[in-house]
Structure formats: structure tokens, C-alpha cells
Design an enzyme around this catalytic site. Structure first.
Site, PDB file in Angstrom:
ATOM      1  N   ILE A  25      19.455 -44.793  92.842  1.00 55.17           N
ATOM      2  CA  ILE A  25      20.814 -44.318  93.105  1.00 55.17           C
ATOM      3  C   ILE A  25      21.599 -45.354  93.899  1.00 55.17           C
ATOM      4  O   ILE A  25      22.789 -45.573  93.650  1.00 55.17           O
ATOM      5  CB  ILE A  25      20.779 -42.974  93.855  1.00 55.17           C
ATOM      6  N   ALA A  83      18.661 -41.672  87.373  1.00 57.27           N
ATOM      7  CA  ALA A  83      18.681 -42.208  88.730  1.00 57.27           C
ATOM      8  C   ALA A  83      17.842 -41.345  89.669  1.00 57.27           C
ATOM      9  O   ALA A  83      17.913 -40.123  89.636  1.00 57.27           O
ATOM     10  CB  ALA A  83      20.119 -42.287  89.248  1.00 57.27           C
ATOM     11  N   CYS A  84      17.044 -42.003  90.494  1.00 59.24           N
ATOM     12  CA  CYS A  84      16.285 -41.330  91.539  1.00 59.24           C
ATOM     13  C   CYS A  84      16.288 -42.217  92.768  1.00 59.24           C
ATOM     14  O   CYS A  84      16.956 -43.256  92.793  1.00 59.24           O
ATOM     15  CB  CYS A  84      14.865 -40.995  91.085  1.00 59.24           C
ATOM     16  N   ASP A  85      15.551 -41.857  93.797  1.00 55.80           N
ATOM     17  CA  ASP A  85      15.573 -42.612  95.043  1.00 55.80           C
ATOM     18  C   ASP A  85      15.161 -44.071  94.847  1.00 55.80           C
ATOM     19  O   ASP A  85      15.864 -44.978  95.252  1.00 55.80           O
ATOM     20  CB  ASP A  85      14.640 -41.967  96.073  1.00 55.80           C
TER      21      ASP A  85
END
Length: 514
Positions: free
Chosen positions: A452, A418-420
Site C-alpha cells: 500500500i 495491495a497489502c501491507d
């Protein structure tokens, strides 16, 4: 955790808030870039001045004078704004927020005579937030059996009211704002001052402050210009890969140490892959290089302005391939020259700066070390970067900085990176772990990447960069969370593979014994 979002906010102040705003805008725009590209290609092929004009698709009268609605107009008027509204609403309040956001945005669209991108990016999240607040009023107070009735009617009533508010209130305001922004851009173009935008855009890129401008201003205004003229120069202000590749080529020839060794690979990733952030550490390592970036950017914009060139749709990522695909038929010469010119200017200025300090750099054994510059880049970004993790021998702080690995118990079948934005870095990280699991003979574990904001809580294990783990825990509190410093070469991956193998094997053995 070594860094929390609150700590970051305190340290970054206004910059962090602008970054978060830009990230939110990117979260609305980036998932829908494919739709913008589709519209751009349909426009390029089928409008009256396109490569293969088709009246029924391009929406212009045929030889007999028959009128057609076409695809181009409805897509930019309805499809693209509604996609932005749904995505923004979903980010705030899941599908329910997305649906109410679309209803509310229809009022803004119908109440204006211009494409309502800015209106959609306001109304979608706003409507979702209001729906969330309204639902909270009677949360847990609805009698059993009446939940669906109350939920559906509350969404319908609020959505309808917001559509009316959008029609009568928001649409005129947004139309006025769009007119002001468009007037400012036209003023700069008329005075031949548009290249000055690079003074703000290029440093903003290095500090990751450009998303708010790019996705909040350039993309909406550029798309409106395409509807009027078939192309827009605004899509080329930030996306031109010339300044970055010129800087990297200068380091390839005149740099020292690791910066020289890593520059060729970085140039390929930046120019063809379109990941501009890979050259930011080189600028931060020698801040004077920002002059080269600004001069290169200004050169590219000036050439495009002189040739009156433009793109049909946003070029995302900023790859030379994406740029050329979206280039208007009459703009290839100017666009290509703008890339070459920007690269040449940034290369020459960077080379002069590097040559002037070369003797001193050779005497300093740490001069070519990118580690500190990469750390500064990631601090500016507010999160770790996959592509930067492959440079300069960056590691996860010898695993000591990798905090947050939980004890893994039970079978693991669903791993999420998960990232932005849920793209780019997390996708590359997921690919790395997927390959490691494959080499270890593990084939029954699903490894995906996700934003996220879109975590649903059903992941067994979530991998995030250190600065983002707290946010991921809030979205998915029951998952196992693993924090890494970079997505590409974390030593935590081997530990995860080992734990996954052991836990799944143990579960299989228990199943056999039952």
C-alpha cells in the site's frame, strides 16, 4: 467501510501500535531479504571457513599473504544498510526520501565500526521525513524555472547535514544501543537462558507482535554475529518451523471437524511454504495450545544452543527449505534436530491437550469450526489473510461484509492487489484473479501485487482487505477500490471479472464505431 484504521487503533491500543511499528520494520527489511540471502550465500561459499574458500571474494589473505577486500565485508557494511535506508526513506517520501535517507545513513555507517542496520533503519525514514517537512516550507512558493535548482540543492544540503549529524551524533548512540542489545543476548546465551525468549516470541507470533522484535533486533544482531562467527542462532528463534508443524500434526490426528480436515494441508503450507500464520487459528481455537508452541520453541532453541548451530542469513519465509539453505556447514545436524525436537515436543503437548478435550469436542458440533479462530487471527494481524481464507470454509461474509466495491466505468487495464508488505497474501490474491480473468478470456488486463505504501495512483482498480481500504484510498484516491474479506475466495472476484469484461468490451465497441 466496516472497519477503519482509526477504529482499529482505538480497539487495539498498544498492540496495534506495536503491530504498525513491526509492519514498518518489515516493510524495510522484507523487500531486501533477497540481498540478505545473496550475502549469506556468498559468505557460506567464499569466506575462509566456507564451502569453497576464495580469498578475492571472501576477503581473506591468500597463501602468499596478499590482502583482499572481497565481497562479504563491503556488502554487509555498505550495501545492506544502504538498501534498508533507501527502502525506509522511500516508504516515507518516495524516491526523494530514499536518496536523502541513503546520504544521511552514510554518515552513520562511516561513524561506526559495526554494521549499521539499526542506524539505517533509523536514519533512512528520519531523513525522508525531514526532507518532506523541508519541502513543505516552500511548496508552491518557488518561481517557475527554479524548481530543479531548489529541489536538488535542498536535498543535497539537508542530506549532507544529516550525514554529519549521523557521523557525530547518531552513530555513537546506535553503537552503544547495539552493544547493549548484543550484551543482553550474550548474557542470555552465557546463562543458557536463550530458550526463554520463546516465552515471548511464540505468543507474539500468534498476536502478530513479533515483527518488531524479529526485524528490529534479531535480524540486525544476527547479521553482525555472522560477520564475527560466520553464523547466528538468532535467525532460528522465530523461523524454526518445528513448533507450528507439530501443532498441526496433532490436529491432523486428534482434532475434530474442520480443524482435523484442514490440518494436513495447513501443515504442508507451514512447513514447506514457510507461512507460519496458518497455524495461528488452531492455537486461538484452543488457547492452551500456546503452551505447546512455547515448549516446542524452547526445545528448538535449546538444541541449537547445545549444538552451537546457526544460520548464515535470515530464513525468510520460515520454510524448512529456506532454513536448510541458510544453515552453516557445521550446523546441519543441530538445526535438523532442533526442527525435529521442536515438532515432537509441540506435537506431544498438543496431542495431550486435544485428547483431554476430545470427548467434549465431539459432543459440540461447532468444536472443530475454525471460523471464529480465523476471525480472531485476522483481528490480531490487523488485516485479512490469504492463506487463512482457504481454511474452514471462510467466505466474505456472504458478500455482505464486502463493502467498498465502486461502480466500475470505463476500460480497466491495470488492477493492483495491495497489502501491507506487498508480498504473500496480495501475491496469492493477484494470482487467483489473474487465473479467473484468463479463464474468462481476458488477456489485456495487467494484475499485479504491491505494498500500500508504494501505490502510485495509476491503478484503475485496487483490491484490498477491508481493514486496509481506507489507507489505499488515501494513497490512490482516483482508483476504483474493491474491499474483500479474504484474498483467496472472495465472491467479489466474479463480479470484477464480469465488470472488466463488460467495460472493456464496451470500450472496444465504441472504438470500432468511431
Amino acid at each position: 467501510m466496516t472497519t477503519t484504521s482509526n477504529d482499529t487503533a482505538k480497539k487495539g491500543g498498544v498492540r496495534v501500535r506495536v503491530q504498525r511499528f513491526g509492519t514498518f520494520l518489515s516493510g524495510m527489511v522484507m523487500p531486501n531479504i533477497g540481498a540478505f540471502i545473496a550475502w549469506g550465500l556468498i559468505t557460506a561459499f567464499f569466506i575462509e571457513t566456507g564451502w569453497t574458500p576464495v580469498p578475492a571474494l571472501g576477503g581473506f589473505p591468500d597463501a602468499e599473504g596478499n590482502e583482499y577486500l572481497g565481497l562479504v565485508g563491503p556488502m554487509i557494511t555498505y550495501m545492506l544498510p544502504l538498501l534498508l535506508a533507501y527502502t525506509g526513506g522511500k516508504m516515507v517520501y518516495d524516491v526523494r526520501g530514499g536518496v536523502v535517507g541513503v546520504i544521511a545513513t552514510m554518515g552513520v555507517i562511516v561513524g561506526s565500526d559495526i554494521p549499521m542496520f539499526i542506524g539505517a533503519m533509523i536514519m533512512g525514514p528520519l531523513a525522508a521525513w525531514l526532507m518532506k517537512k523541508v519541502d513543505a516550507i516552500w511548496d508552491g512558493k518557488i518561481k517557475a524555472g527554479f524548481e530543479m535548482l531548489v529541489n536538488n540543492f535542498s536535498a543535497g544540503i539537508l542530506g549532507g547535514l544529516l550525514a554529519l549529524a549521523g557521523f557525530y551524533g547518531i552513530a555513537p548512540v546506535v553503537s552503544w544501543l547495539s552493544g547493549v542489545l548484543e550484551g543482553a543476548v550474550n548474557w542470555l546465551v552465557g546463562l543458557h537462558l536463550l530458550p526463554l525468549a520463546s516465552i515471548f516470541v511464540e505468543p507474539g507470533k500468534v498476536l502478530f507482535l513479533n515483527n518488531a522484535i524479529n526485524h528490529g533486533v534479531f535480524t540486525p544482531l544476527g547479521t553482525e554475529q555472522v560477520l564475527e562467527t560466520g553464523k547466528s542462532i538468532l535467525f532460528l528463534i522465530e523461523a524454526n518451523p518445528g513448533p507450528g508443524v507439530g501443532i498441526l500434526l496433532a490436529f491432523m490426528f486428534f482434532g475434530v471437524g474442520m480443524s482435523k480436515a484442514s490440518a494436513p494441508g495447513a501443515a504442508i503450507i507451514q512447513f514447506f511454504g514457510g507461512i507460519h500464520e496458518i497455524y495461528f487459528p488452531y492455537v486461538l481455537m484452543k488457547p492452551m495450545i500456546i503452551i505447546a508452541a512455547i515448549a516446542g520453541g524452547m526445545t528448538g532453541v535449546a538444541i541449537n544452543a547445545a549444538f552451537q548451530t546457526g544460520l548464515r542469513a535470515p530464513a525468510s519465509p520460515g520454510s524448512i527449505i529456506a532454513v536448510l539453505i541458510q544453515t552453516a556447514p557445521d550446523s546441519y545436524v543441530g538445526v535438523i534436530l532442533s526442527v525435529i525436537g521442536a515438532a515432537a515436543v509441540s506435537f506431544i503437548i498438543s496431542a495431550v491437550i486435544l485428547r483431554a478435550s476430545r470427548k467434549r469436542d465431539l459432543e459440540n458440533e461447532n468444536a472443530g469450526d475454525l471460523s471464529d479462530a480465523i476471525a480472531k487471527t485476522e483481528a490480531n494481524k490487523g488485516k485479512k489473510s490469504t492463506v487463512l481464507g482457504t481454511m474452514g470454509g471462510a467466505t466474505d461474509a456472504a458478500a455482505a461484509g464486502d463493502s467498498g466495491t465502486a461502480t466500475i466505468t470505463g476500460p480497466i487495464s491495470n488492477i493492483v492487489f495491495a497489502c501491507d508488505a506487498g508480498m504473500g497474501s496480495s501475491a496469492m490474491g493477484a494470482s487467483v484473479l489473474r487465473n479467473k480473468l484468463k479463464k474468462a478470456g481476458v488477456s489485456d488486463v495487467k494484475v499485479t501485487n504491491q505494498a500500500i505504501a508504494n501505490l502510485t495512483g495509476d491503478a484503475d482498480l485496487i483490491v484490498t482487505q477491508n481493514e486496509l481500504t481506507d489507507r489505499a484510498k488515501q494513497k490512490s484516491p482516483n482508483s476504483i477500490h474493491v474491499s474483500v474479506d479474504n484474498f483467496m475466495n472472495s465472491p467479489k472476484y466474479d463480479e470484477v471479472v464480469q465488470r472488466v469484461t463488460e467495460s472493456n468490451a464496451a470500450e472496444g465497441s465504441e472504438g470500432d464505431n468511431q
